[in-house]
Enzyme design. Structure first.
Site, PDB file in Angstrom:
ATOM      1  N   TRP A  89      56.534 -55.422 -68.163  1.00  0.00           N
ATOM      2  CA  TRP A  89      56.390 -53.971 -68.314  1.00  0.00           C
ATOM      3  C   TRP A  89      56.769 -53.576 -69.738  1.00  0.00           C
ATOM      4  O   TRP A  89      57.782 -54.036 -70.272  1.00  0.00           O
ATOM      5  CB  TRP A  89      57.297 -53.290 -67.297  1.00  0.00           C
ATOM      6  CG  TRP A  89      57.293 -51.793 -67.313  1.00  0.00           C
ATOM      7  CD1 TRP A  89      56.219 -50.969 -67.335  1.00  0.00           C
ATOM      8  CD2 TRP A  89      58.450 -50.942 -67.291  1.00  0.00           C
ATOM      9  NE1 TRP A  89      56.625 -49.657 -67.316  1.00  0.00           N
ATOM     10  CE2 TRP A  89      57.986 -49.608 -67.291  1.00  0.00           C
ATOM     11  CE3 TRP A  89      59.826 -51.182 -67.249  1.00  0.00           C
ATOM     12  CZ2 TRP A  89      58.846 -48.515 -67.267  1.00  0.00           C
ATOM     13  CZ3 TRP A  89      60.682 -50.097 -67.223  1.00  0.00           C
ATOM     14  CH2 TRP A  89      60.196 -48.786 -67.225  1.00  0.00           C
ATOM     15  N   ASP A 114      64.579 -56.691 -61.493  1.00  0.00           N
ATOM     16  CA  ASP A 114      63.967 -55.359 -61.523  1.00  0.00           C
ATOM     17  C   ASP A 114      63.144 -55.236 -60.249  1.00  0.00           C
ATOM     18  O   ASP A 114      62.103 -55.866 -60.096  1.00  0.00           O
ATOM     19  CB  ASP A 114      63.073 -55.209 -62.762  1.00  0.00           C
ATOM     20  CG  ASP A 114      62.525 -53.791 -62.909  1.00  0.00           C
ATOM     21  OD1 ASP A 114      62.729 -52.969 -61.992  1.00  0.00           O
ATOM     22  OD2 ASP A 114      61.890 -53.506 -63.946  1.00  0.00           O
ATOM     23  N   LYS A 166      57.834 -45.790 -56.267  1.00  0.00           N
ATOM     24  CA  LYS A 166      56.633 -46.273 -55.605  1.00  0.00           C
ATOM     25  C   LYS A 166      56.769 -46.264 -54.094  1.00  0.00           C
ATOM     26  O   LYS A 166      55.921 -45.711 -53.391  1.00  0.00           O
ATOM     27  CB  LYS A 166      56.313 -47.703 -56.060  1.00  0.00           C
ATOM     28  CG  LYS A 166      55.522 -47.897 -57.339  1.00  0.00           C
ATOM     29  CD  LYS A 166      55.937 -47.099 -58.499  1.00  0.00           C
ATOM     30  CE  LYS A 166      55.212 -47.474 -59.783  1.00  0.00           C
ATOM     31  NZ  LYS A 166      56.038 -47.206 -60.953  1.00  0.00           N
TER      32      LYS A 166
END
Length: 458
Positions: A187, A268, A304
């Site tokens: 990311w 993460d 999310k």
């Protein structure tokens, strides 16, 4: 008198340690900012004497480039085409292409609104207590020995990004090895978060562009060459941007390598439940590492899996060797958070806590979560079938092998530019597309664009 001098010496030493940590961060920030220079060589720094009469003292500030991910949406919004398609930003969309607020979230919000005893007072520095406890249970499992032994400290943070930053700041102050290894690719914000916190960022091999799968051999070699004690960032599931995850067997190889080198894992976890549809299944990698009794960091986000993008709800959990160490670590996390944002917001974390502690709401959430994950999996199958039907050159099986919100298509920068110009399809320049932004209606348009790009652009 002697005791007083000893105490003064200890205070001076503590000030020196804090000062050196602050100096390291300021030095890192300065280096980062020094690199932000425009093509003409003008620095972003300004002074009152550098501006003419009537000019702003910030007249010499260079215009920063758009964020490579959020900038995709900026370009998309400017496009008047009726067939435009935004596959850049990682946010779930319905079959109709609309943002989704989960029904269970609306129910939880209504319960909060109806509770007249609720107030808007400041939260403690560490956030909502129920939220923290339930978040740790969600990622580690309520029966985890680490939780049962009070070895885990959890603090509420500003979504996944904030959780990573708080963890990074803590490590820069209190951990002896200030090098963190992140996967290549990863990311885009990871490098910035860790660099500005004062850590040195290096990469390890992850994605194999030939197989469009995991380069497990390169990964293990790079971690094997890392210095003892280095920090290693791991995507818990649904790797962003590639959608390529290790198998359980490969996770075990990675765990053994990390433990043999005494490396410190920093997970993460942005997509728990959103990848496979199973909350427990998507937490297996984390639980595997915690299960061996060693220490690790875990950053969680509810953007999310609960659709709480704008609420900025996240948590940082640190698994320690003893309960006493966990308590002392929490005390230092408070010192990181207090000057950063003082304390976290109350609303989003209250929504999460309301859902996680109510059996019926929790069950309803798991059903809605699985429905989102299943729709993404279905879109993968539709796109794969559409490309096969068109006879698009190449092997596209990676689309259905990859998992989670994103697919690394393998398209190059020129092909991406072609698709944006000719078909009004927006994605990041590395060819990553958000499968959550697709629908049955838009898959044919995307398949046409990919086919044209592959057959006409080298």
């Amino acid at each position: 008198m002697q005791k007083k001098r000893v105490g003064q010496t200890e205070d001076v030493n503590k000030l020196k340690m804090n000062s050196s940590a602050a100096d390291r961060r300021l030095s890192t920030v300065a280096r980062h900012l020094a690199g932000t220079i425009n093509n003409e060589g003008s620095s972003i720094f300004s002074s009152p004497t550098s501006a003419g009469v009537g000019d702003s003292v910030f007249a010499n500030v260079a215009r920063a480039p758009e964020d490579p991910i959020l900038g995709v949406t900026v370009a998309y919004n400017k496009d008047p085409s009726p067939v435009k398609l935004n596959l850049g930003v990682g946010a779930y969309r319905t079959e109709e292409g609309k943002p989704l607020v989960l029904n269970v979230v609306r129910k939880a919000e209504q319960l909060l609104v109806n509770d007249r005893s609720r107030v808007k007072e400041y939260l403690p520095i560490v956030g909502v207590a129920d939220f923290n406890k339930l978040s740790a249970n969600l990622i580690l499992g309520a029966d985890s020995p680490a939780i049962q032994g009070n070895l885990v400290t959890t603090v509420q943070c500003l979504s996944g990004t904030g959780s990573l930053r708080v963890g990074a700041e803590f490590l820069a102050r209190h951990y002896y090895e200030r090098t963190i290894y992140i996967p290549n690719p990863t990311w885009g914000n990871h490098t910035k978060v860790f660099t500005l916190a004062g850590l040195t960022v290096k990469t390890y091999r992850y994605y194999d562009p030939v197989t469009r799968g995991l380069n497990i051999q390169g990964l293990l070699e790079d971690l094997g060459s890392a210095p003892t004690g280095a920090i290693v960032l791991l995507h818990a599931c649904a790797h962003n941007p590639t959608g390529v995850d290790p198998t359980l067997q490969q996770w075990e190889q990675i765990r053994q390598m990390i433990r043999s080198k005494s490396l410190l894992p920093f997970f993460d976890s942005a997509y728990q439940g959103f990848a496979s549809g199973s909350l427990d299944g998507d937490a297996q990698s984390v639980r595997m590492f915690v299960g061996d009794g060693s220490e690790c960091f875990i950053a969680q986000s509810y953007a999310k899996n609960m659709g709480l993008y704008g609420e900025r709800v996240g948590a940082l959990s640190i698994v320690c060797r003893t309960a006493d160490v966990a308590s002392r670590v929490e005390s230092q996390l408070k010192l990181v958070i207090r000057p950063m944002y003082s304390n976290p917001p109350i609303h989003g974390a209250s929504i999460v806590a309301t859902i996680l502690k109510d059996r019926n709401l929790y069950h309803e959430w798991t059903l809605e979560l699985k429905a989102m994950a299943d729709r993404i999996i279905t879109m993968r199958k539709h796109l794969f079938d559409a490309l096969c039907a068109r006879g698009t050159p190449g092997d596209w099986s990676h689309i259905i092998k990859q998992i989670g919100m994103f697919t690394f298509t393998g398209l190059n920068r020129k092909q991406v530019t072609f698709m944006t110009k000719e078909y009004h399809i927006y994605m990041t320049s590395d060819g990553r597309i958000s499968m959550a932004g697709l629908s049955s209606r838009t898959v044919p348009h995307l398949a046409d664009a990919i086919h044209a790009a592959i057959t006409t652009v080298v």
